[in-house]
Design an enzyme around this catalytic site. Structure first.
Site, short mmCIF file in Angstrom:
data_model
loop_
_atom_site.label_atom_id
_atom_site.label_comp_id
_atom_site.label_asym_id
_atom_site.label_seq_id
_atom_site.Cartn_x
_atom_site.Cartn_y
_atom_site.Cartn_z
N HIS A 26 -96.13 -9.23 12.39
CA HIS A 26 -96.10 -9.14 10.93
C HIS A 26 -97.05 -8.02 10.50
O HIS A 26 -98.08 -7.80 11.14
CB HIS A 26 -96.53 -10.48 10.31
CG HIS A 26 -96.32 -10.53 8.83
ND1 HIS A 26 -97.19 -9.95 7.95
CD2 HIS A 26 -95.32 -11.07 8.08
CE1 HIS A 26 -96.74 -10.13 6.71
NE2 HIS A 26 -95.60 -10.80 6.77
N GLU A 35 -89.03 -5.50 7.08
CA GLU A 35 -89.95 -5.74 5.97
C GLU A 35 -90.68 -4.44 5.61
O GLU A 35 -91.70 -4.11 6.25
CB GLU A 35 -90.99 -6.80 6.37
CG GLU A 35 -90.43 -8.17 6.59
CD GLU A 35 -91.46 -9.25 6.30
OE1 GLU A 35 -91.16 -10.15 5.52
OE2 GLU A 35 -92.58 -9.18 6.83
N SER A 95 -90.68 -9.67 -1.05
CA SER A 95 -90.41 -10.01 -2.46
C SER A 95 -89.05 -10.64 -2.72
O SER A 95 -88.46 -10.44 -3.79
CB SER A 95 -90.60 -8.77 -3.36
OG SER A 95 -91.94 -8.34 -3.31
N GLY A 121 -94.17 -15.56 -0.51
CA GLY A 121 -94.57 -16.19 -1.77
C GLY A 121 -93.68 -17.31 -2.29
O GLY A 121 -94.17 -18.37 -2.69
P1 PGA Z 1 -93.27 -12.00 0.27
O1 PGA Z 1 -93.82 -11.96 1.79
O2 PGA Z 1 -91.97 -12.75 0.28
O3 PGA Z 1 -94.36 -12.74 -0.47
O4 PGA Z 1 -93.12 -10.59 -0.17
C1 PGA Z 1 -92.95 -11.70 2.85
C2 PGA Z 1 -93.73 -11.66 4.13
O5 PGA Z 1 -94.94 -11.37 4.11
O6 PGA Z 1 -93.16 -11.91 5.20
#
Ligand code: PGA
Length: 232
Positions: free
Chosen positions: A90, A153, A194, A215
Site C-alpha cells: 500500500h 491506486e 476516494s 474511508g
Molecule cells: P480511500 O483509501 O478510499 O480513503 O481513498 C483507499 C486506500 O487507501 O486504499
C-alpha cells in the site's frame, strides 16, 4: 464477472466497531460480489464470519522467513486464523520505505502460504508518468507462486476526494492486465482511491474488477450501500 470489494480499515476501529462490522456482515446476501474485510491484525479473530461471500484479509505481511524475528506474525499463522488475502505494498507503506523488491518478497511469502496478495500500484502525482506502474507490476510478479490481485491506486486520489476520469482508469487497468499477461498471469485489477457509495457505480465502467476502499468503510451503512450498488 464476480466483483471483489476490499475494505482497508487502516489503523481505525475498536472492539465495538468490529463487533458491529461482524453483526452486519454475518448475514449479508450478495449475488456476484466477494467481500474482503481487512482489519488491523488484532481484530482478525473478531471477523471470523461464516458467510461464503465474506473473507478476512490483513493490511500487510512480513517477508521474513526466519523465526528469529521479534514482533512479526508469519503468513502461516495468519492462514491458520482464516486469513485469505493480504494487502501488500500500500502506498502508505511504500511511503515508509517499502521497495518493489521487498514487496516482491511479500508476494512470494503470501503465495507460498495460501494467501492471495492484493498488490497496490499507482503513480504519485496527477501528471506523473504511468511507466512506473509497469515496473511495479513486473517486480511484484517476479516471485509470485500463485494468484495475485492488483489494485490501481493513484496516490493523489487516496483520501483526497479526487478521482481520475473513468477512461483514464480503464486505460491503466488495461495496461496492468497486459503487462501481467505478458509474463503469464491472468489477474484481477481493482481500483482504489476516494471510492464511495455515490461514485462506485460509474467507476465500474472502467472495467475494474472491484474496489479497494478506505474511508467509506468506516461508515458501515454507506459501505453496505456501496456493496448493494456494486452487486446490482
Ligand atoms: P480511500 O483509501 O478510499 O480513503 O481513498 C483507499 C486506500 O487507501 O486504499
Amino acid at each position: 464477472m464476480r466483483k471483489l470489494v476490499v475494505a482497508n480499515y487502516k489503523m481505525n476501529g475498536d472492539k465495538n466497531f468490529f463487533s458491529q462490522v461482524r453483526k452486519n456482515f454475518k448475514s449479508i446476501k450478495v449475488k456476484d460480489t466477494d467481500i474482503v474485510l481487512c482489519p488491523p491484525f488484532v481484530y482478525v479473530p473478531f471477523l471470523k464470519i461464516k458467510n461464503k461471500n465474506v473473507s478476512i484479509g490483513v493490511q500487510d505481511l512480513t517477508n521474513e522467513i526466519s523465526k528469529k524475528c521479534t514482533g512479526q506474525i508469519s503468513p502461516s499463522m495468519l492462514h491458520e486464523f482464516g486469513v485469505k488475502y493480504a494487502i501488500v505494498g500500500h502506498s502508505e507503506r511504500r511511503a515508509i520505505g517499502e521497495t518493489d523488491l521487498l514487496i516482491a518478497n511479500k508476494v512470494e511469502q503470501a503465495t507460498n502460504n495460501g494467501i492471495i496478495p492484493i498488490v497496490c500500484v499507482g503513480e504519485e502525482l496527477k501528471n506523473s508518468s504511468l511507466d512506473v506502474i509497469n515496473d511495479q507490476v513486473k517486480i511484484a510478479l517476479s516471485k509470485a507462486k500463485g494468484e495475485v490481485v492488483f489494485a490501481y491506486e493513484p496516490l493523489w486520489a487516496i483520501g483526497s476526494g479526487e478521482i481520475p476520469a473513468v477512461k483514464q482508469i480503464q486505460k491503466v487497468i488495461k495496461q496492468i492486465k497486459l503487462c501481467a499477461k505478458k509474463i503469464g498471469f491472468d489477474i484481477k485489477v481493482l481500483y482504489g482511491g476516494s471510492v464511495n457509495e455515490s461514485n462506485c457505480k460509474e467507476l465500474l465502467n472502467s472495467n475494474a474488477d472491484g474496489f479497494l476502499l478506505g474511508g467509506v468503510t468506516l461508515n458501515i451503512s454507506k459501505f453496505l450501500q456501496l456493496i448493494r450498488s456494486v452487486d446490482e
